[in-house]
Write a protein that holds these residues in place. Structure first.
Motif, short mmCIF file in Angstrom:
data_model
loop_
_atom_site.label_atom_id
_atom_site.label_comp_id
_atom_site.label_asym_id
_atom_site.label_seq_id
_atom_site.Cartn_x
_atom_site.Cartn_y
_atom_site.Cartn_z
N ALA A 117 0.83 -1.21 0.00
CA ALA A 117 0.00 0.00 0.00
C ALA A 117 0.86 1.26 0.00
N PHE A 118 1.89 1.28 0.86
CA PHE A 118 2.73 2.46 0.98
C PHE A 118 3.87 2.49 -0.04
N GLY A 119 4.05 1.37 -0.74
CA GLY A 119 5.08 1.31 -1.77
C GLY A 119 4.48 1.49 -3.15
N PRO A 120 4.24 0.38 -3.88
CA PRO A 120 3.74 0.47 -5.25
C PRO A 120 2.43 1.25 -5.41
N LEU A 121 1.52 1.15 -4.42
CA LEU A 121 0.24 1.84 -4.57
C LEU A 121 0.35 3.33 -4.26
N GLY A 122 1.38 3.73 -3.54
CA GLY A 122 1.59 5.15 -3.28
C GLY A 122 0.62 5.78 -2.31
N LEU A 123 0.01 4.98 -1.42
CA LEU A 123 -0.91 5.55 -0.44
C LEU A 123 -0.12 6.27 0.66
N VAL A 124 -0.79 7.22 1.30
CA VAL A 124 -0.14 7.94 2.40
C VAL A 124 -0.81 7.65 3.74
N ARG A 125 -1.97 6.99 3.69
CA ARG A 125 -2.70 6.71 4.93
C ARG A 125 -3.56 5.47 4.76
N VAL A 126 -3.56 4.60 5.76
CA VAL A 126 -4.43 3.43 5.79
C VAL A 126 -5.13 3.39 7.14
N ALA A 127 -6.44 3.28 7.13
CA ALA A 127 -7.24 3.24 8.35
C ALA A 127 -7.92 1.89 8.49
N ALA A 128 -8.38 1.59 9.71
CA ALA A 128 -9.09 0.34 9.96
C ALA A 128 -10.09 0.56 11.10
N PRO A 129 -11.39 0.44 10.82
CA PRO A 129 -12.38 0.53 11.90
C PRO A 129 -12.43 -0.78 12.67
N VAL A 130 -12.37 -0.69 14.00
CA VAL A 130 -12.37 -1.88 14.85
C VAL A 130 -13.46 -1.74 15.90
N SER A 131 -14.35 -2.71 15.99
CA SER A 131 -15.40 -2.67 17.00
C SER A 131 -14.78 -2.51 18.39
N VAL A 132 -15.41 -1.67 19.22
CA VAL A 132 -14.85 -1.43 20.55
C VAL A 132 -14.84 -2.70 21.40
N GLN A 133 -15.65 -3.69 21.02
CA GLN A 133 -15.67 -4.96 21.74
C GLN A 133 -14.61 -5.94 21.25
#
Length: 227
Positions: free
Chosen positions: A167-183
């Motif tokens: 993601a941060f290499g070939p795809l050139g993204l600068v940010r990756v997020a992940a929603p995680v249930s509080v439980q």
């Protein structure tokens, strides 16, 4: 001025006409892009600290039986935190359901909006990871699940790091997020080990396990990843 006359006056504006044409031609443009693009793909292998071989690759249509067995076997760990569809767990894991998922993955890959990979551990189907991409903004949202029976120490982390490196290499993204249930404490610990940082809580973000639940937003950036 009548409504019809007013509409014709607006449509006579060249800028408006061009905008409307672009809107209606967008699906055709995407089809052309899909046909001419290799799309998002990742196929790489690495040995985990425990000695197991972790292979991250595109999904195959023939993965259906192994995918179904793994998902049914891990139902108690996955279903409470999985987006609800209103269908029973068994009916969500048929050959047809996998075929639809496979087609969606291929289509998303060609459009550049979805990186979907299967995780294998020592040649066995062990889970999946998906990265939904907003190419124009260079960011993505990730999700992962791993078969508890094959999640030897470090194998899930290796898979996650391979996807992030892409993601941060070939795809050139600068940010990756992940929603995680509080439980979902296990997923939160995994996100932290992968280098994600909890940024806040999103109230009633998703319906998972049949209930609307709060989710913590975990994220990492290319600058943090390189440290």
């Amino acid at each position: 001025m009548s409504e019809a006359a007013g509409r014709l006056r607006v449509l006579a504006d060249p800028g408006v006409a061009v905008s409307i044409a672009r809107f209606h031609l967008r699906p055709l443009r995407r089809l052309a892009q899909a046909a001419g693009s290799a799309g998002l793909a990742l196929d790489v292998t690495e040995v985990a600290p425990c000695g197991s071989t972790v292979h991250v690759r595109p999904p195959r249509l023939t993965d259906a039986p192994a995918w179904r067995r793994a998902r049914l076997r891990n139902r108690e760990a996955i279903e409470p935190f999985w987006v609800s569809t209103g269908r029973g767990w068994g009916s969500q894991h048929t050959d047809r359901a996998w075929a639809e998922h496979w087609l969606t993955a291929r289509w998303g890959a060609r459009l550049g909006t979805l990186l979907s990979v299967v995780i294998e551990v020592d040649g066995r189907f062990a889970g999946q990871c998906e990265l939904r991409v907003e190419e124009h903004d260079r960011r993505g949202e990730a999700g992962i699940w791993v078969d508890a029976g094959l999640a030897e120490p470090g194998t899930a982390l290796v898979a996650g790091r391979l996807v992030l490196a892409h993601a941060f290499g070939p795809l050139g993204l600068v940010r990756v997020a992940a929603p995680v249930s509080v439980q979902n404490e296990r997923a939160a610990r995994f996100a932290a080990r992968l280098g994600f940082v909890r940024e806040g809580t999103m109230a009633g973000y998703l319906t998972v396990g049949g209930q609307r639940r709060d989710h913590d937003l975990w994220a990492t950036t290319v600058d943090s990843w390189r440290l």
